[in-house]
Design a protein around this motif. Structure first.
Motif, PDB file in Angstrom:
ATOM      1  N   ALA A   1      15.330 -12.235  16.625  1.00  0.00           N
ATOM      2  CA  ALA A   1      16.167 -13.354  16.166  1.00  0.00           C
ATOM      3  C   ALA A   1      17.448 -12.835  15.528  1.00  0.00           C
ATOM      4  O   ALA A   1      18.534 -13.372  15.789  1.00  0.00           O
ATOM      5  N   ASP A   2      17.343 -11.795  14.719  1.00  0.00           N
ATOM      6  CA  ASP A   2      18.532 -11.221  14.076  1.00  0.00           C
ATOM      7  C   ASP A   2      19.497 -10.664  15.118  1.00  0.00           C
ATOM      8  O   ASP A   2      20.712 -10.818  14.993  1.00  0.00           O
TER       9      ASP A   2
ATOM     10  N   ARG B   1      12.092 -22.279  23.271  1.00  0.00           N
ATOM     11  CA  ARG B   1      11.385 -21.043  22.938  1.00  0.00           C
ATOM     12  C   ARG B   1      12.062 -19.881  23.648  1.00  0.00           C
ATOM     13  O   ARG B   1      12.265 -19.907  24.846  1.00  0.00           O
ATOM     14  N   VAL B   2      12.442 -18.867  22.885  1.00  0.00           N
ATOM     15  CA  VAL B   2      13.091 -17.682  23.418  1.00  0.00           C
ATOM     16  C   VAL B   2      12.053 -16.633  23.791  1.00  0.00           C
ATOM     17  O   VAL B   2      12.150 -15.971  24.817  1.00  0.00           O
ATOM     18  N   GLY B   3      11.027 -16.468  22.950  1.00  0.00           N
ATOM     19  CA  GLY B   3      10.010 -15.471  23.219  1.00  0.00           C
ATOM     20  C   GLY B   3       8.862 -15.562  22.243  1.00  0.00           C
ATOM     21  O   GLY B   3       8.939 -16.270  21.236  1.00  0.00           O
ATOM     22  N   ARG B   4       7.783 -14.831  22.558  1.00  0.00           N
ATOM     23  CA  ARG B   4       6.593 -14.752  21.700  1.00  0.00           C
ATOM     24  C   ARG B   4       6.354 -13.292  21.351  1.00  0.00           C
ATOM     25  O   ARG B   4       6.523 -12.420  22.206  1.00  0.00           O
ATOM     26  N   TYR B   5       5.919 -13.051  20.110  1.00  0.00           N
ATOM     27  CA  TYR B   5       5.796 -11.679  19.619  1.00  0.00           C
ATOM     28  C   TYR B   5       4.523 -11.514  18.806  1.00  0.00           C
ATOM     29  O   TYR B   5       4.005 -12.476  18.243  1.00  0.00           O
ATOM     30  N   ALA B   6       4.042 -10.294  18.725  1.00  0.00           N
ATOM     31  CA  ALA B   6       2.788  -9.989  18.038  1.00  0.00           C
ATOM     32  C   ALA B   6       2.936 -10.020  16.520  1.00  0.00           C
ATOM     33  O   ALA B   6       1.999 -10.385  15.817  1.00  0.00           O
ATOM     34  N   THR B   7       4.102  -9.637  16.029  1.00  0.00           N
ATOM     35  CA  THR B   7       4.296  -9.572  14.579  1.00  0.00           C
ATOM     36  C   THR B   7       5.527 -10.360  14.168  1.00  0.00           C
ATOM     37  O   THR B   7       6.464 -10.548  14.955  1.00  0.00           O
TER      38      THR B   7
ATOM     39  N   VAL C   1      -2.580 -11.231  21.704  1.00  0.00           N
ATOM     40  CA  VAL C   1      -2.259 -12.318  20.781  1.00  0.00           C
ATOM     41  C   VAL C   1      -0.792 -12.211  20.387  1.00  0.00           C
ATOM     42  O   VAL C   1      -0.343 -11.187  19.897  1.00  0.00           O
ATOM     43  N   LEU C   2      -0.049 -13.294  20.621  1.00  0.00           N
ATOM     44  CA  LEU C   2       1.383 -13.338  20.319  1.00  0.00           C
ATOM     45  C   LEU C   2       1.675 -14.616  19.540  1.00  0.00           C
ATOM     46  O   LEU C   2       2.200 -15.583  20.086  1.00  0.00           O
ATOM     47  N   PRO C   3       1.341 -14.618  18.249  1.00  0.00           N
ATOM     48  CA  PRO C   3       1.448 -15.859  17.481  1.00  0.00           C
ATOM     49  C   PRO C   3       2.832 -16.182  16.935  1.00  0.00           C
ATOM     50  O   PRO C   3       3.036 -17.271  16.419  1.00  0.00           O
ATOM     51  N   TRP C   4       3.796 -15.262  17.041  1.00  0.00           N
ATOM     52  CA  TRP C   4       5.120 -15.487  16.443  1.00  0.00           C
ATOM     53  C   TRP C   4       6.123 -15.861  17.517  1.00  0.00           C
ATOM     54  O   TRP C   4       6.266 -15.179  18.528  1.00  0.00           O
ATOM     55  N   LEU C   5       6.836 -16.967  17.306  1.00  0.00           N
ATOM     56  CA  LEU C   5       7.817 -17.470  18.251  1.00  0.00           C
ATOM     57  C   LEU C   5       9.225 -17.296  17.707  1.00  0.00           C
ATOM     58  O   LEU C   5       9.441 -17.420  16.506  1.00  0.00           O
ATOM     59  N   VAL C   6      10.164 -17.030  18.610  1.00  0.00           N
ATOM     60  CA  VAL C   6      11.579 -17.138  18.281  1.00  0.00           C
ATOM     61  C   VAL C   6      12.060 -18.400  18.989  1.00  0.00           C
ATOM     62  O   VAL C   6      11.872 -18.558  20.195  1.00  0.00           O
ATOM     63  N   ILE C   7      12.633 -19.311  18.218  1.00  0.00           N
ATOM     64  CA  ILE C   7      13.108 -20.600  18.713  1.00  0.00           C
ATOM     65  C   ILE C   7      14.621 -20.665  18.563  1.00  0.00           C
ATOM     66  O   ILE C   7      15.160 -20.310  17.511  1.00  0.00           O
ATOM     67  N   ARG C   8      15.302 -21.122  19.608  1.00  0.00           N
ATOM     68  CA  ARG C   8      16.748 -21.353  19.540  1.00  0.00           C
ATOM     69  C   ARG C   8      16.970 -22.848  19.392  1.00  0.00           C
ATOM     70  O   ARG C   8      16.418 -23.643  20.138  1.00  0.00           O
ATOM     71  N   GLN C   9      17.770 -23.221  18.411  1.00  0.00           N
ATOM     72  CA  GLN C   9      18.110 -24.624  18.206  1.00  0.00           C
ATOM     73  C   GLN C   9      19.608 -24.793  18.368  1.00  0.00           C
ATOM     74  O   GLN C   9      20.387 -24.098  17.725  1.00  0.00           O
ATOM     75  N   ASP C  10      20.001 -25.726  19.239  1.00  0.00           N
ATOM     76  CA  ASP C  10      21.433 -25.938  19.459  1.00  0.00           C
ATOM     77  C   ASP C  10      21.986 -27.016  18.536  1.00  0.00           C
ATOM     78  O   ASP C  10      21.262 -27.595  17.733  1.00  0.00           O
TER      79      ASP C  10
ATOM     80  N   GLN D   1      27.041 -20.469  18.682  1.00  0.00           N
ATOM     81  CA  GLN D   1      26.789 -21.487  17.656  1.00  0.00           C
ATOM     82  C   GLN D   1      25.337 -21.962  17.686  1.00  0.00           C
ATOM     83  O   GLN D   1      25.078 -23.137  17.523  1.00  0.00           O
ATOM     84  N   GLN D   2      24.422 -21.049  17.900  1.00  0.00           N
ATOM     85  CA  GLN D   2      23.007 -21.383  17.971  1.00  0.00           C
ATOM     86  C   GLN D   2      22.307 -20.915  16.697  1.00  0.00           C
ATOM     87  O   GLN D   2      22.727 -19.968  16.049  1.00  0.00           O
ATOM     88  N   LEU D   3      21.223 -21.581  16.360  1.00  0.00           N
ATOM     89  CA  LEU D   3      20.388 -21.195  15.235  1.00  0.00           C
ATOM     90  C   LEU D   3      19.101 -20.615  15.808  1.00  0.00           C
ATOM     91  O   LEU D   3      18.481 -21.221  16.682  1.00  0.00           O
ATOM     92  N   TYR D   4      18.698 -19.436  15.350  1.00  0.00           N
ATOM     93  CA  TYR D   4      17.462 -18.806  15.792  1.00  0.00           C
ATOM     94  C   TYR D   4      16.493 -18.774  14.623  1.00  0.00           C
ATOM     95  O   TYR D   4      16.844 -18.308  13.539  1.00  0.00           O
ATOM     96  N   VAL D   5      15.288 -19.281  14.832  1.00  0.00           N
ATOM     97  CA  VAL D   5      14.288 -19.315  13.780  1.00  0.00           C
ATOM     98  C   VAL D   5      12.999 -18.681  14.281  1.00  0.00           C
ATOM     99  O   VAL D   5      12.727 -18.648  15.476  1.00  0.00           O
TER     100      VAL D   5
END
Length: 67
Positions: free
Chosen positions: A45-46, A31-37, A15-24, A54-58
């Motif tokens: 993301a950090d 979608r950058v990746g999926r993570y367990a926690t 189960v990998l419910p957490w996403l890192v999203i890059r927004q230009d 100049q990207q935003l990672y959420v």
């Protein structure tokens, strides 16, 4: 036969419910990746945020409405 999609599952079944999203700058999201926690996703993301681009990672949880 008809196999259903499992929203937060990988092919391996983890189960990998957490996403890192890059927004230009244009508002496009990727979608950058999926993570367990959440903590793991936030660390990724950090780390990406320090590259100086100049990207935003959420971090978002699969299946949760943004708000």
């Amino acid at each position: 036969m008809h196999g259903g999609r499992r929203g937060a599952m990988t092919d391996g079944g983890a189960v990998l419910p957490w996403l890192v999203i890059r927004q230009d700058e244009g508002g496009n999201r990727y979608r950058v990746g999926r993570y367990a926690t959440r903590a793991e996703a936030e660390r990724v993301a950090d780390g990406l945020d320090t590259r100086g681009d100049q990207q935003l990672y959420v971090v978002e949880r699969v299946g949760r409405a943004a708000g």
